[in-house]
Design a protein around this motif. Structure first.
Motif, mmCIF file in Angstrom:
data_model
loop_
_atom_site.group_PDB
_atom_site.id
_atom_site.type_symbol
_atom_site.label_atom_id
_atom_site.label_comp_id
_atom_site.label_asym_id
_atom_site.label_seq_id
_atom_site.Cartn_x
_atom_site.Cartn_y
_atom_site.Cartn_z
ATOM 1 N N LEU A 103 -11.043 23.679 49.795
ATOM 2 C CA LEU A 103 -11.421 22.551 48.939
ATOM 3 C C LEU A 103 -12.085 21.450 49.756
ATOM 4 N N ALA A 104 -11.600 21.228 50.986
ATOM 5 C CA ALA A 104 -12.200 20.202 51.831
ATOM 6 C C ALA A 104 -13.634 20.569 52.207
ATOM 7 N N VAL A 105 -13.866 21.852 52.521
ATOM 8 C CA VAL A 105 -15.228 22.294 52.863
ATOM 9 C C VAL A 105 -16.156 22.120 51.667
ATOM 10 N N MET A 106 -15.697 22.548 50.478
ATOM 11 C CA MET A 106 -16.518 22.403 49.279
ATOM 12 C C MET A 106 -16.828 20.936 48.997
ATOM 13 N N SER A 164 -11.390 21.523 32.257
ATOM 14 C CA SER A 164 -11.467 20.380 31.352
ATOM 15 C C SER A 164 -10.587 19.198 31.716
ATOM 16 N N LEU A 165 -9.278 19.410 31.865
ATOM 17 C CA LEU A 165 -8.369 18.263 31.949
ATOM 18 C C LEU A 165 -8.598 17.396 33.185
ATOM 19 N N PRO A 166 -8.672 17.955 34.397
ATOM 20 C CA PRO A 166 -8.954 17.072 35.541
ATOM 21 C C PRO A 166 -10.278 16.330 35.386
ATOM 22 N N TYR A 167 -11.290 17.035 34.911
ATOM 23 C CA TYR A 167 -12.608 16.415 34.771
ATOM 24 C C TYR A 167 -12.620 15.361 33.674
ATOM 25 N N THR A 176 -17.912 15.412 41.005
ATOM 26 C CA THR A 176 -16.509 15.586 40.633
ATOM 27 C C THR A 176 -16.315 16.848 39.807
ATOM 28 N N PHE A 177 -17.337 17.234 39.053
ATOM 29 C CA PHE A 177 -17.257 18.482 38.293
ATOM 30 C C PHE A 177 -17.035 19.663 39.231
ATOM 31 N N MET A 178 -17.794 19.710 40.338
ATOM 32 C CA MET A 178 -17.658 20.822 41.270
ATOM 33 C C MET A 178 -16.304 20.798 41.985
ATOM 34 N N VAL A 179 -15.822 19.617 42.323
ATOM 35 C CA VAL A 179 -14.500 19.522 42.946
ATOM 36 C C VAL A 179 -13.422 19.975 41.967
ATOM 37 N N CYS A 180 -13.582 19.628 40.677
ATOM 38 C CA CYS A 180 -12.603 20.032 39.667
ATOM 39 C C CYS A 180 -12.538 21.544 39.527
ATOM 40 N N TYR A 181 -13.682 22.199 39.536
ATOM 41 C CA TYR A 181 -13.579 23.649 39.386
ATOM 42 C C TYR A 181 -13.141 24.309 40.689
ATOM 43 N N GLY A 182 -13.321 23.634 41.816
ATOM 44 C CA GLY A 182 -12.721 24.149 43.036
ATOM 45 C C GLY A 182 -11.207 24.207 42.918
ATOM 46 N N LEU A 183 -10.640 23.145 42.333
ATOM 47 C CA LEU A 183 -9.185 23.067 42.181
ATOM 48 C C LEU A 183 -8.672 24.014 41.106
ATOM 49 N N THR A 231 -20.883 25.437 45.788
ATOM 50 C CA THR A 231 -21.365 24.082 46.040
ATOM 51 C C THR A 231 -22.711 23.809 45.379
ATOM 52 N N HIS A 232 -23.141 24.704 44.504
ATOM 53 C CA HIS A 232 -24.373 24.491 43.751
ATOM 54 C C HIS A 232 -24.138 24.621 42.245
ATOM 55 N N GLY A 233 -22.919 24.339 41.817
ATOM 56 C CA GLY A 233 -22.645 24.276 40.386
ATOM 57 C C GLY A 233 -22.294 25.583 39.722
ATOM 58 N N LEU A 234 -21.939 26.612 40.500
ATOM 59 C CA LEU A 234 -21.688 27.928 39.932
ATOM 60 C C LEU A 234 -20.258 28.377 40.254
ATOM 61 N N PRO A 235 -19.319 28.225 39.323
ATOM 62 C CA PRO A 235 -17.926 28.644 39.579
ATOM 63 C C PRO A 235 -17.672 30.117 39.277
ATOM 64 N N ASP A 236 -18.695 30.964 39.420
ATOM 65 C CA ASP A 236 -18.603 32.361 38.993
ATOM 66 C C ASP A 236 -17.532 33.152 39.727
ATOM 67 N N ALA A 237 -17.145 32.714 40.931
ATOM 68 C CA ALA A 237 -16.126 33.448 41.681
ATOM 69 C C ALA A 237 -14.786 33.459 40.959
ATOM 70 N N PHE A 238 -14.616 32.607 39.965
ATOM 71 C CA PHE A 238 -13.389 32.600 39.172
ATOM 72 C C PHE A 238 -13.093 33.981 38.601
ATOM 73 N N GLY A 239 -14.135 34.746 38.273
ATOM 74 C CA GLY A 239 -13.944 36.078 37.717
ATOM 75 C C GLY A 239 -13.194 37.009 38.658
ATOM 76 N N LEU A 240 -13.255 36.742 39.972
ATOM 77 C CA LEU A 240 -12.556 37.603 40.926
ATOM 78 C C LEU A 240 -11.043 37.478 40.794
ATOM 79 N N THR A 241 -10.568 36.386 40.173
ATOM 80 C CA THR A 241 -9.142 36.281 39.861
ATOM 81 C C THR A 241 -8.711 37.477 39.024
ATOM 82 N N PHE A 242 -9.471 37.753 37.991
ATOM 83 C CA PHE A 242 -9.119 38.821 37.060
ATOM 84 C C PHE A 242 -9.430 40.195 37.643
ATOM 85 N N ALA A 243 -10.482 40.279 38.454
ATOM 86 C CA ALA A 243 -10.772 41.547 39.125
ATOM 87 C C ALA A 243 -9.620 41.921 40.060
#
Length: 641
Positions: A103-106, A164-167, A176-183, A231-243
């Motif tokens: 999160l700090a790097v992002m 949604s909620l943190p943002y 802040t949007f990108m930091v929120c999806y990092g979290l 860091t360019h607005g794409l939280p697509d890695a979230f899908g790897l949670t389910f994979a």
């Protein structure tokens, strides 16, 4: 069963049975189930739905996040029965420490660069704003808009529900949007993948867990291929949670029985993965093909082929029917769209070209570590089947995907499960060395390599190495110094245009695009509709009628730029039938000597201008006439009819 219960009315017996079954559920599941019923009651009731839209957003966040962490907790209990999280403090320390580093790097990259959006990365930020605005207008409108988006859109609001909620309670800007999806998106993803690493380590005797987990977390949080989209607005890695959940629940390659909870979790993870991004369906299809083949091969060897095949059909057919029925509009679009044609003018290559691109994107050292790790995994009988399925899944997904377009930075996440499993295997080999000192040195060397690979991707002028041994990914750390210059453009738009007017900004490169300006000032959200997004991809965007309908059009001197952008620049800046319909107004200097020239549209298009643009884009029109000549003719008919 008591005589009193047997003699009770059927409805009472049913109610009592349901209450007893509900009481046997774990407390978190009961709470989430009651929350889901509360949401259904609110939607049915109407009053809160109509006037408490943002309260619904908060409730949706609680439910989505709660069910997500329940899914992870259930997966842990299933894969590691009888082992609580407290029994492995090294896992928890590595997860918390690694997540903090990630999160700090992002956050450091985002805030230092003073990021502004460009290209399709803006879609998630736009979806988040649309989600809030629609629910703020009315809960009914928000719910209908959300459902329509989830069922039909390419860019779905599914990930936005978790953000949604943190943002909601922070300054609503893209940083802040990108930091929120990092979290909210990356921490669960790291958790699920580290669970996969823990599963792999079980087959390697004597693994020193502290160093092992640290190496695995370093591989994830310092991976340039993760960091660029993150860091360019794409939280697509979230899908790897389910994979990762799918891989963990299917790791034992057993399907002789059909435990309901496990099948429900497997279905939920698969459905959620499809909702994350459309192209994850390539991974889903490839996985279940490889998984079914592995299950049946193993069942044949054990003499239970018929039972396993029957169980696969019992699970697979209803799952496919439910998924297709729920997402029928999405599947209809996929089946009726020629993506190979759409992306053919924008992406090139094929499977072999993409393989070479992956070699550059990851670097040869990274790939060598993956190969060594996979060899170690395949040498362990307990992991051989799962490792083979994971590797073949990513390979087949890549073959399928590259038939339509090339793997970009975020689509390359289709290969991430195989890459990471290989790295986990390599870390297990190193951390399982007999000599403790050798294991520590090896793990430290792996962590050092990941740090070096990430640092080199930061592309510090004069310091970055150009070598095939390291990733050629560019995590550009150039700090934007042009925000005041960009603000001059948006101030002009706000001063000279009504909210119903539009401005067409013809840029697609050099750090700029129409969407860059449209989303550069969160204090004026009306810019998002006033500034039109640029048409830059010939096969998907087509002829930009916005240059005819907008009050102002802004172009640059770059007339040789490819695609549509250079042609529009040449048409308005040169001596052409189009130029006579525009009057020069002013100009705006941007970074690196780029100048944005502003023209006002003074008259509607005529046939001469239309014929000029047909000829200018004749090559594209021959292939896609419906979005070129036919669109031009339809516009003229509307203007003159």
């Amino acid at each position: 069963m008591s005589h009193e219960f047997r003699s009770a009315p059927p409805l009472r017996r049913l109610t009592a049975g349901a209450r007893a079954a509900f009481g046997r559920w774990p407390a978190p599941v009961r709470a989430l189930a009651l929350g889901t019923l509360l949401l259904a009651a609110i939607l049915a009731g109407g009053a809160i739905t109509a006037y408490g839209g943002l309260l619904l957003v908060a409730l949706l966040w609680v439910l989505c996040t709660g069910w997500l962490w329940w899914l992870l907790a259930y997966t842990w209990r299933t894969v590691f029965p009888g082992e609580g999280l407290r029994s492995d403090p090294a896992f928890l320390r590595a997860l918390l420490g690694g997540a903090a580093v990630g999160l700090a790097v992002m956050a450091g990259l985002v805030f230092y660069r003073r990021t502004v959006y460009a290209t399709d990365a803006v879609n998630y930020f736009a979806k988040q704003n649309l989600l809030f605005n629609s629910f703020a207008t009315s809960g009914f409108y928000g719910v209908s808009n959300l459902l329509e988006n989830l069922l039909t859109a390419d860019y779905k609001m599914f990930m936005n529900l978790f953000i949604s909620l943190p943002y909601l309670f922070l300054p609503r800007n893209l940083n802040t949007f990108m930091v929120c999806y990092g979290l909210t998106c990356f921490v669960p993803m790291w958790t699920a993948l580290l669970m996969l690493a823990r599963k792999a380590a079980a087959a390697f005797p004597g693994v020193r867990r502290g160093w092992y987990y640290a190496a695995c977390m370093a591989a994830m949080v310092l991976w340039p291929m993760f960091l660029w989209p993150a860091t360019h607005g794409l939280p697509d890695a979230f899908g790897l949670t389910f994979a990762a959940v799918i891989l963990l629940l299917g790791a034992d390659l057993r399907f002789e029985t059909l435990p309901p909870a496990r099948l429900l979790a497997l279905f939920a993870a698969t459905f959620a993965l499809i909702l994350t991004r459309r192209w994850y369906m390539f991974w889903v299809l490839a996985f279940y093909l490889c998984y079914a083949a592995a299950l049946l091969l193993r069942a044949a060897r054990r003499g239970v082929f018929g039972r396993v095949l029957a169980n696969l059909l019992k699970f697979g057919i209803p799952s496919v029917v439910l998924t297709v029925a729920a997402l029928l509009p999405t599947f209809r679009t996929i089946l009726t769209t020629d993506y190979a044609d759409i992306y053919g003018a924008y992406y090139g290559g094929g499977f072999l070209v993409n393989c070479m691109a992956q070699a550059g994107r990851q670097g040869w050292i990274w790939l060598a570590l993956c190969a060594v790790g996979f060899a170690g995994l395949l040498a362990r009988p307990a992991l051989r089947g799962g490792a083979a399925v994971t590797g073949l899944t990513s390979l087949l997904a890549m073959v399928l995907f590259t038939r339509t377009q090339s793997l970009g930075d975020h689509q390359s996440l289709l290969l991430a499960p195989a890459y990471l499993l290989g790295l986990f295997g390599c870390a297990a080999l190193v951390c399982g060395l007999r000599r403790a000192a050798a294991a520590r040195v090896g793990a430290a060397a792996m962590i050092g390599f990941y740090a070096l690979n990430c640092a080199n991707a930061l592309r510090i002028p004069g310091a970055s190495l150009t070598t095939p041994l390291l990733s050629d990914e560019s995590l550009d750390i150039t700090r934007r110094t042009d925000l005041d210059q960009m603000r001059a453009v948006t101030d002009f738009v706000l001063e000279h245009c009504a909210e119903t007017d539009t401005v067409y900004i013809n840029l697609a490169g050099d750090g700029y695009s129409g969407s860059t300006f449209a989303f550069s000032d969160p204090s004026h959200p009306q810019l998002e509709s006033m500034i039109l997004w640029e048409n830059s991809v010939p096969s998907t965007h087509g002829f930009p009628t916005g240059i005819w309908s907008s009050k102002y059009v802004m172009v640059t001197d770059k007339v040789d730029q490819g695609g549509l952008v250079g042609g529009v620049n040449a048409a308005i800046r040169g001596d052409t039938p189009a130029a006579g319909h525009y009057a020069y107004v002013t100009e705006f200097p941007l970074a690196d000597g780029l100048v944005l020239y502003c023209y006002e549209r003074t008259s509607p298009p005529d046939q001469a201008e239309a014929d000029y643009f047909k000829q200018l884009f004749a090559e594209y029109d021959a292939r896609w006439p419906e979005i070129y000549s036919q669109r031009i003719d339809a516009y003229l008919a509307g203007e003159t009819g």
